[in-house]
Design a protein around this motif. Structure first.
Motif: not given
Length: 96
Positions: A1-8, A16-23
């Motif tokens: 999961m990639t979070l390039d902007g905004g809010t989660v 659970t995030v499957k794989g990689t988390y990139h913020q």
């Protein structure tokens, strides 16, 4: 999961995030009292972390297999004035 902007904002007590988390630096992760995210892979941290710890003394916010980086901004709501974030090789925690 990639979070390039905004809010989660986590909408469940355990996500659970499957794989990689990139913020990215312009993104925000918002966690409410008792919520936690588990990343199956590695977590690349940057940007903002907001934790609402209403009535909570200690809280694990994020767990992962490996971490790079740290949140550049942290906002702790509902914690005492001595609250701070603790980064380990496998987690991000808030202690008060």
């Amino acid at each position: 999961m990639t979070l390039d902007g905004g809010t989660v904002t986590l909408s469940a007590k355990h996500v659970t995030v499957k794989g990689t988390y990139h913020q990215a630096k312009d993104a925000t992760l918002h966690v409410n009292a008792g919520d936690r995210a588990t990343v199956d892979g590695s977590a690349h941290l940057n940007g903002t972390l907001v934790v609402n710890g209403a009535k909570s003394k200690n809280q694990t916010v994020l767990t992962f297999s490996k971490r790079t980086g740290k949140f550049s901004h942290v906002k702790l709501e509902g914690f005492g004035k001595n609250a701070h974030v603790v980064y380990t090789n496998k987690s991000v925690k808030v202690t008060d």
